[in-house]
Design a protein around this motif. Structure first.
Motif, mmCIF file in Angstrom:
data_model
loop_
_atom_site.group_PDB
_atom_site.id
_atom_site.type_symbol
_atom_site.label_atom_id
_atom_site.label_comp_id
_atom_site.label_asym_id
_atom_site.label_seq_id
_atom_site.Cartn_x
_atom_site.Cartn_y
_atom_site.Cartn_z
ATOM 1 N N LEU A 1 7.190 -13.739 4.205
ATOM 2 C CA LEU A 1 6.652 -12.504 3.613
ATOM 3 C C LEU A 1 7.794 -11.567 3.213
ATOM 4 O O LEU A 1 7.829 -11.055 2.083
ATOM 5 N N CYS B 1 0.377 -8.557 4.856
ATOM 6 C CA CYS B 1 0.412 -9.982 4.537
ATOM 7 C C CYS B 1 -0.959 -10.514 4.088
ATOM 8 O O CYS B 1 -1.983 -10.177 4.672
ATOM 9 N N ARG B 2 -0.959 -11.323 3.055
ATOM 10 C CA ARG B 2 -2.154 -12.060 2.638
ATOM 11 C C ARG B 2 -1.760 -13.522 2.479
ATOM 12 O O ARG B 2 -0.619 -13.818 2.118
ATOM 13 N N MET C 1 -6.430 5.297 12.110
ATOM 14 C CA MET C 1 -7.499 5.715 11.189
ATOM 15 C C MET C 1 -8.773 6.155 11.930
ATOM 16 O O MET C 1 -9.563 6.903 11.376
ATOM 17 N N GLY D 1 -5.688 5.472 6.886
ATOM 18 C CA GLY D 1 -7.125 5.274 6.688
ATOM 19 C C GLY D 1 -7.825 6.438 6.007
ATOM 20 O O GLY D 1 -8.964 6.752 6.335
ATOM 21 N N GLU E 1 3.764 0.271 2.542
ATOM 22 C CA GLU E 1 3.669 -0.657 3.669
ATOM 23 C C GLU E 1 3.353 -2.026 3.087
ATOM 24 O O GLU E 1 2.481 -2.143 2.212
ATOM 25 N N PRO F 1 -4.979 -10.556 7.428
ATOM 26 C CA PRO F 1 -4.300 -10.884 8.685
ATOM 27 C C PRO F 1 -5.223 -11.236 9.848
ATOM 28 O O PRO F 1 -4.856 -12.043 10.692
ATOM 29 N N ASN G 1 5.042 -7.746 15.378
ATOM 30 C CA ASN G 1 4.259 -7.717 16.626
ATOM 31 C C ASN G 1 5.190 -7.401 17.796
ATOM 32 O O ASN G 1 6.373 -7.701 17.722
ATOM 33 N N ASN H 1 5.544 -4.826 9.312
ATOM 34 C CA ASN H 1 4.903 -4.913 10.628
ATOM 35 C C ASN H 1 5.540 -6.011 11.466
ATOM 36 O O ASN H 1 5.673 -7.144 11.005
ATOM 37 N N GLU I 1 -10.000 7.701 3.549
ATOM 38 C CA GLU I 1 -11.012 7.031 2.723
ATOM 39 C C GLU I 1 -11.944 8.016 2.062
ATOM 40 O O GLU I 1 -12.685 7.651 1.161
ATOM 41 N N PRO J 1 -4.258 -1.680 -0.774
ATOM 42 C CA PRO J 1 -3.152 -2.636 -0.810
ATOM 43 C C PRO J 1 -3.290 -3.528 -2.042
ATOM 44 O O PRO J 1 -4.390 -3.973 -2.361
ATOM 45 N N GLY K 1 -4.164 5.323 2.632
ATOM 46 C CA GLY K 1 -5.578 4.960 2.760
ATOM 47 C C GLY K 1 -6.148 4.457 1.445
ATOM 48 O O GLY K 1 -5.539 4.619 0.381
ATOM 49 N N PHE K 2 -7.318 3.854 1.551
ATOM 50 C CA PHE K 2 -7.964 3.260 0.371
ATOM 51 C C PHE K 2 -8.207 4.289 -0.723
ATOM 52 O O PHE K 2 -8.208 3.962 -1.899
ATOM 53 N N ASP L 1 2.655 2.353 15.362
ATOM 54 C CA ASP L 1 1.464 2.151 14.534
ATOM 55 C C ASP L 1 0.202 2.432 15.364
ATOM 56 O O ASP L 1 0.233 2.327 16.588
ATOM 57 N N ASP L 2 -0.885 2.768 14.702
ATOM 58 C CA ASP L 2 -2.202 2.904 15.358
ATOM 59 C C ASP L 2 -2.157 3.854 16.547
ATOM 60 O O ASP L 2 -2.806 3.605 17.577
ATOM 61 N N GLN M 1 0.865 -1.192 0.000
ATOM 62 C CA GLN M 1 0.000 0.000 0.000
ATOM 63 C C GLN M 1 0.896 1.235 0.000
ATOM 64 O O GLN M 1 1.770 1.379 0.862
#
Ligand code: C2E
Ligand code: CA
Ligand code: CA
Length: 438
Positions: free
Chosen positions: A208, A175-176, A318, A352, A172, A188, A235, A233, A354, A378, A372-373, A294-295, A158
């Motif tokens: 990944l 993962c898919r 977001m 985020g 960024e 995820p 954890n 990313n 949008e 992504p 953002g979208f 993040d976040d 993304q």
């Protein structure tokens, strides 16, 4: 799951109206309280019973600002909505409390409040509190193990954009996983927790990254992406493992990538107080990797704590970005974060994006990156390469026309934000061809 709400407002009629509106939404129970002191007593004893409080700022005896400070001191973890007839001075004070505390602010609404505004705030609560949101079907350990053995991990990229110039500044990687015989890709939410609890997260991340680094090296050959960075990313549990900085250095060596171009994103959903996490961040920074929180705004770390960490980037969650054009408190928070990040020399990212009206607002903020979208969903490597082509075409055309216009106006200034809007055109032209976009 439905939620329980406490409304705190000295006007009984306001309490009744807010309760009536809230009951029209996905709310289980609403109680109200016309005095701040009584509300604090209730919340001290029963804070777990209330997922959300709606607070008026102008109240006799204990005003809303004092109430927010007390909620912060008691470590209240539910969502907070401020509903008030607000003046700038109060918004400013409230934004400082939110930034310097661990409160989860969902919105600041000017009275009279509408049902739709309350709905947006409750959606934010569901976004922040994953345990309140419906969970997608998760993979079983066997399915995950099988997918990893079969190399079914797929990097999605993304783009991040500079708000002012519209230049692509980074990507960024998200993962898919392709599961079973279906072409459908899993996000995820369906596998990160399973991977973490069965000791498969390192394997997943390694698979990944080994693909993502190769693909991103190719992406960087595109002239619009030469100076871009790649964000990954990890954890918090991974950050605590001493081996990660060395693993990342190895990937950089193998792909001849400068470590300064890699940013490690960590969520602050677990308090960042473990010594090992502090030292991992420092080690990553010593090796020139970027580290992003993040976040930001949803977790347990406040800005004062963050300023002690040697981070290089802050990503505003977001939930603060959605609807920012309408929300004076979210605007005050963003502006404060922008001042602080500029002083500390770190990047600020709004996640985020949008909504075009939010973008119109964000474009006017200096030194801000957007993700953002609306700008770029992504996408896998091949689709991203197509998107880059479309982006370049519309970007150049738009720049050309801005130049002609600015020449006409006898000025050198290229209209601010014109490139970001051009990119959106690219995103949407790309969407129509997309089979993969999630
Ligand atoms: P995140 O790191 O906060 O990533 C951003 C998430 O928001 C992504 O969801 C992305 O698709 C989504 N997103 C981006 N722009 C918008 C937007 O405009 N609107 C909305 N509604 N969503 C947007 P995704 O890919 O489902 O990832 C969810 C989370 O899973 C990520 O949140 C991250 O915490 C985690 N994750 C993803 N990949 C990895 C990974 O490789 N390792 C680890 N440990 N976690 C990962
Ligand atoms: Ca992230
Ligand atoms: Ca995020």
């Amino acid at each position: 799951m439905s939620i329980n709400v406490l409304v705190i407002d000295d006007s009984l009629s306001s309490c009744r109206i807010l309760s009536e509106y809230l009951m029209q939404l996905t709310v289980n129970r609403v109680e109200y309280c016309t005095c701040g002191g009584s509300a604090i007593k209730i919340l001290t004893r029963y804070s777990q019973d209330y997922h959300l409080v709606v607070v008026d700022l102008h109240m006799p005896n204990m005003d809303g600002i004092e109430l927010l400070m007390q909620l912060s001191e008691m470590g209240y973890k539910g969502g907070i909505i401020i509903a008030s007839a607000m003046e700038n001075r109060i918004i400013e004070a409230a934004s400082q409390i939110v930034i310097n505390s661990n409160l989860r602010l969902l919105g600041s609404l000017v009275k009279p409040v509408s049902v739709n505004q309350l709905k947006l705030c409750i959606e934010r609560l569901f976004m922040m509190e994953t345990e309140l949101s419906p969970k997608p079907a998760t993979m079983t350990v066997d399915e995950l193990q099988h997918a990893l053995n079969q190399d079914k991990v797929i990097p999605y990229f993304q783009a991040q954009m500079d708000a002012e110039s519209g230049d692509i500044v980074g990507f960024e990687v998200l993962c898919r996983i392709q599961s079973g015989n279906q072409l459908k890709l899993l996000s995820p939410d369906s596998f990160i927790e399973v991977a973490e609890s069965h000791d498969l997260l390192n394997l997943l991340t390694e698979k990944l990254l080994s693909k993502a680094m190769v693909e991103w090296s190719q992406i960087c050959q595109d002239e619009s992406c030469i100076n871009t960075s790649l964000s990954i990313n990890l954890n918090p549990s991974q950050l605590a493992q001493a081996s990660w900085p060395n693993k990342l250095l190895k990937y950089c060596d193998e792909n001849q990538v400068d470590s300064a171009k890699i940013t490690v994103e960590i969520t602050e959903n677990q308090a960042l107080d473990q010594q090992s996490q502090y030292s991992s961040i420092s080690r990553l920074r010593l090796h020139k990797f970027g580290v992003a929180i993040d976040d930001f705004g949803t977790g347990y770390t406040n800005l004062t704590q963050l300023c002690r960490l040697p981070i290089s980037e802050l990503k505003l969650d977001m939930s603060f970005v959605r609807g920012i054009h309408l929300d004076p408190l979210a605007q005050a928070i963003l502006k404060s974060l922008q001042n602080i990040s500029q002083n500390l020399g770190i990047s600020l990212v709004a996640e985020g994006v949008e909504d075009l009206r939010d973008l119109n607002y964000l474009e006017r903020i200096d030194n801000l990156r957007l993700q953002g979208f609306l700008i770029c969903r992504p996408k896998p490597f091949t689709e991203l390469m197509r998107w880059l082509k479309a982006h370049k075409k519309v970007g150049n055309a738009k720049l050309e026309s801005s130049r002609v216009n600015s020449d006409k106006a006898n000025s050198n200034r290229v209209e601010s934000g014109s490139k970001v809007k051009a990119v959106i055109t690219a995103e949407h032209s790309d969407d129509r061809r997309s089979n993969y976009t999630i």
